[in-house]
Design an enzyme around this catalytic site. Structure first.
Site, PDB file in Angstrom:
ATOM      1  N   GLU A  47      33.106 -10.856  44.244  1.00 25.42           N
ATOM      2  CA  GLU A  47      32.419 -10.257  45.386  1.00 25.42           C
ATOM      3  C   GLU A  47      32.768 -11.045  46.626  1.00 25.42           C
ATOM      4  OE1 GLU A  47      28.435  -8.242  47.048  1.00 25.42           O
ATOM      5  OE2 GLU A  47      28.236  -9.324  45.162  1.00 25.42           O
ATOM      6  N   CYS A 242      26.554  -6.111  45.838  1.00 21.74           N
ATOM      7  CA  CYS A 242      25.808  -5.584  46.987  1.00 21.74           C
ATOM      8  C   CYS A 242      26.707  -5.031  48.081  1.00 21.74           C
ATOM      9  CB  CYS A 242      24.895  -6.671  47.553  1.00 21.74           C
ATOM     10  SG  CYS A 242      23.543  -7.140  46.440  1.00 21.74           S
ATOM     11  N   ASN A 376      25.539  -0.103  41.779  1.00 20.84           N
ATOM     12  CA  ASN A 376      25.418  -1.538  41.485  1.00 20.84           C
ATOM     13  C   ASN A 376      24.027  -1.849  40.942  1.00 20.84           C
ATOM     14  OD1 ASN A 376      26.047  -4.390  41.537  1.00 20.84           O
ATOM     15  ND2 ASN A 376      24.825  -4.509  43.390  1.00 20.84           N
ATOM     16  N   GLU A 377      23.120  -2.273  41.779  1.00 20.76           N
ATOM     17  CA  GLU A 377      21.769  -2.644  41.320  1.00 20.76           C
ATOM     18  C   GLU A 377      20.749  -1.597  41.747  1.00 20.76           C
ATOM     19  OE1 GLU A 377      20.871  -6.564  42.700  1.00 20.76           O
ATOM     20  OE2 GLU A 377      21.980  -7.539  41.085  1.00 20.76           O
TER      21      GLU A 377
END
Length: 659
Positions: A47, A242, A376-377
């Site tokens: 990331e 993120c 993603n989350e």
């Protein structure tokens, strides 16, 4: 009575010593290979946080090279007659600078670039300066002078490498020259002088080390890429977590903007610039110079399966709790098409639209993409609602591609419990679990996957690291507990198909988040103990799980197991049995590794042990002392089908035996 009490004390002490010295018998069923261990079992997650891309793995040394930062001269100092223009040759990066004669032969026009926390220069290395330029006014040819300099130098001159570039056309052209400094300087600047009276335009001003990873011109920093290759990763997840979501939809990572001609890849806002005001870096942007083509290429070169992750149309839900900040379901078509086009970019024939883009970039052969992550989350009902149309479209056009869904940002709890059944309903192939947790959590999770559904989606432990309570930095004890936890991943390799520590990189002067696996400054890098834990598992992952028990139970750190965690595998290709044991206690633990089920003619030999240990639980490797804690290997003697050893307190050991 006193004699009786004294005798009791002696007996109690003797009993305690006997208990402490009691041998822990670990029984390995060496003759019964179990579940196959996936090639993707241990890998890497990249990331762009902590200056991991620009200023890190991406070897470009110039900050804001195309003057596209919102503050167009951020990273630059100008002198003389310098002006900014916005009608340049690259549609998505229109800005450039014009250098005009200062009006007097003893005055100067030009500009300096500060790089990323300075420009790191090594003595004797070669650096490729390149620029797109044209003569704007006056007769050709014109000239600029390029220097690597130290403005804090106490010597006779600031510059320590100099070269002239002749600009010989009124049309935009790319020019380059090689600089070879004779000094090492971690905090140099790049300086450009207008060296003639003609007005000159400059765009995409770039400086790369010539010696990049695999020699690529738009390349990667060699020591950092080599550290990734040395893990021997099975999977490489990118471009992040993120940043895939973005603080808002506009700042999400858009893969289509990251491919094609590097000069025409537009700037993107990096959400890690402002996420933590106490670690605020207003100059942190994404040039997209390290884009999806480069990620795929790196995956191929380090032998890892690429795992790209794309936006599902939901921005970061931590930062956007209201649904009006996200893409409505009725407007998802372009996002779904992005996913389909990415698969074509990776795997399509050269006569397909996106396969041709890949081929034109220099890779006509397909990248053989097998996995794709969507989201993603994310959490709540909105995530499966957004994921479902992606799954249907990908299954219809590319039924062999495996889809990775998410269980949200937590390792347990309401959202986790809601999302797992939803991922099963949607028939996701893998579910991405994340856990940044303290020591107690890691000590309690040795049996986490023992009771998972064997018929459901497989697990991708996509982001994890032990965050010490009150010690959220790299230290040995956290790495030891990560090793202990990973024995549970390995024992359950029929369920866990991928695992990646996170985050991967951090610049010592520009981090937002810690701990991290690899730290670096402008010239040096250091592999943490967590790195070596990952490397030991990845390079000794074996081909099949072997049953390992203590008193007929898996060794999961249970209360009666003396702080031990253990797993065993065999490697059919190397004829090896590999046992991994983490002693998380503060006492030495005698071990007896008993290998059952081997044939009489199968002799154990060539035994060796690789250990990670430290007397100081808070210690780790640093830039100044990169080899403070590294794996230490010794040879061992085997008694028939039994290996008797003592495992020191707070030590992770890998026992390797030939058979």
């Amino acid at each position: 009575m006193k004699k009786y009490k004294g005798l009791l004390a002696v007996l109690a002490l003797a009993a305690g010593l006997a208990l402490q010295a009691q041998t822990n018998e670990l029984v390995i069923q060496a003759g019964k290979p179990g579940a196959e261990i996936q090639p993707t079992m241990y890998g890497l997650f990249f990331e762009d946080i902590n200056y991991a891309a620009d200023g890190g793995l991406y070897a470009e040394l110039v900050k804001n090279r195309s003057f596209e930062f919102p503050q167009h001269f951020m990273g630059w100092k100008t002198f003389g007659k310098v002006s900014l223009k916005d009608d340049g040759p690259f549609e998505r990066n229109p800005h450039y600078v014009r250098l005009a004669y200062a009006g007097h032969p003893h005055k100067q026009t030009g500009l300096d670039n500060e790089g990323f926390f300075g420009i790191g220069i090594k003595k004797g290395a070669e650096y490729r300066f390149s620029v797109w330029a044209r003569v704007a006014e006056g007769e050709t040819p014109a000239k600029i002078r390029v220097e690597l300099a130290d403005t804090k130098s106490m010597g006779e001159q600031q510059a320590f490498a100099t070269a002239d570039v002749t600009v010989d056309s009124r049309e935009w052209k790319k020019y380059q020259v090689i600089l070879k400094p004779e000094v090492t300087n971690p905090k140099a600047i790049l300086r450009i002088f207008l060296a003639s009276r003609q007005t000159v335009d400059l765009e995409h001003i770039s400086l790369f080390p010539v010696d990049t990873w695999q020699g690529h011109e738009n390349g990667l920093r060699k020591d950092l890429a080599q550290a990734l290759a040395d893990i021997k990763p099975g999977v490489f997840r990118f471009p992040g977590g993120c940043i895939v979501e973005g603080t808002d939809i506009a700042s999400r990572y858009d893969w289509k903007k990251s491919v094609g001609m590097v000069e025409n890849r537009p700037l993107n806002e990096n959400r890690w610039q402002y996420t933590f005001p106490h670690r605020f870096f207003p100059d942190y942007y994404q040039s997209y110079g390290l884009g999806f083509y480069e990620f795929f290429q790196l995956s191929e070169e380090i032998g890892a399966e690429p795992l790209p992750v794309l936006s599902c149309g939901l921005a970061c839900q931590f930062q956007n709790p209201n649904m009006d900040a996200h893409v409505p379901l009725c407007d998802l078509d372009s996002y779904i098409q992005d996913a389909l086009d990415l698969i074509e970019f990776a795997n399509g024939a050269v006569d397909t639209p996106w396969g041709k883009v890949r081929a034109d970039m220099g890779h006509p052969a397909p990248f053989n993409l097998k996995f794709i992550g969507i989201g993603n989350e994310q959490w709540g009902k909105e995530y499966p609602e957004h994921l479902e149309p992606f799954v249907k479209a990908i299954r219809k056009k590319y039924p062999d591609i495996k889809i990775v869904g998410s269980s949200g940002p937590n390792s347990e709890g309401e959202q986790f419990d809601y999302l797992w059944p939803e991922m099963k309903r949607l028939k996701a192939d893998l579910v991405d679990e994340h856990f940044y947790r303290p020591e107690a959590w890691f000590l309690s999770q040795g049996a986490r996957y023992d009771n998972y559904d064997r018929k459901g989606p497989k697990v991708f432990a996509g982001e994890y690291a032990c965050h010490g309570k009150g010690k959220k930095w790299n230290h040995f004890h956290a790495s030891l507990l990560e090793a202990a936890f990973m024995t549970g991943l390995e024992r359950n390799a029929d369920v866990v198909h991928m695992a990646t520590y996170a985050p991967l990189f951090a610049h010592v002067e520009g981090w937002q988040w810690r701990p991290d696996m690899i730290w670096f400054d402008n010239l040096n890098s250091v592999r943490t103990v967590s790195y070596y834990v990952q490397q030991l598992f990845a390079t000794h992952k074996g081909t099949n799980v072997l049953s390992l028990t203590m008193n007929k139970k898996p060794v999961t750190g249970a209360e009666e197991q003396n702080g031990l965690f253990a797993s065993a595998v065999c490697d059919k290709n190397k004829n090896e049995i590999i046992v991994k044991v983490a002693n998380t206690s503060d006492k030495k633990q005698p071990l007896s590794l008993i290998f059952n089920g081997l044939k009489k003619k199968e002799v154990l030999s060539g035994a060796r042990c690789i250990k990670l240990s430290s007397a100081d639980m808070d210690k780790d490797n640093t830039i100044e002392n990169p080899l403070a804690i590294i794996p230490q290997e010794t040879s061992l003697d085997v008694d028939g089908h039994t290996l008797n050893v003592d495992l020191e307190p707070a030590t992770f050991a890998v026992y390797i035996l030939k058979y």
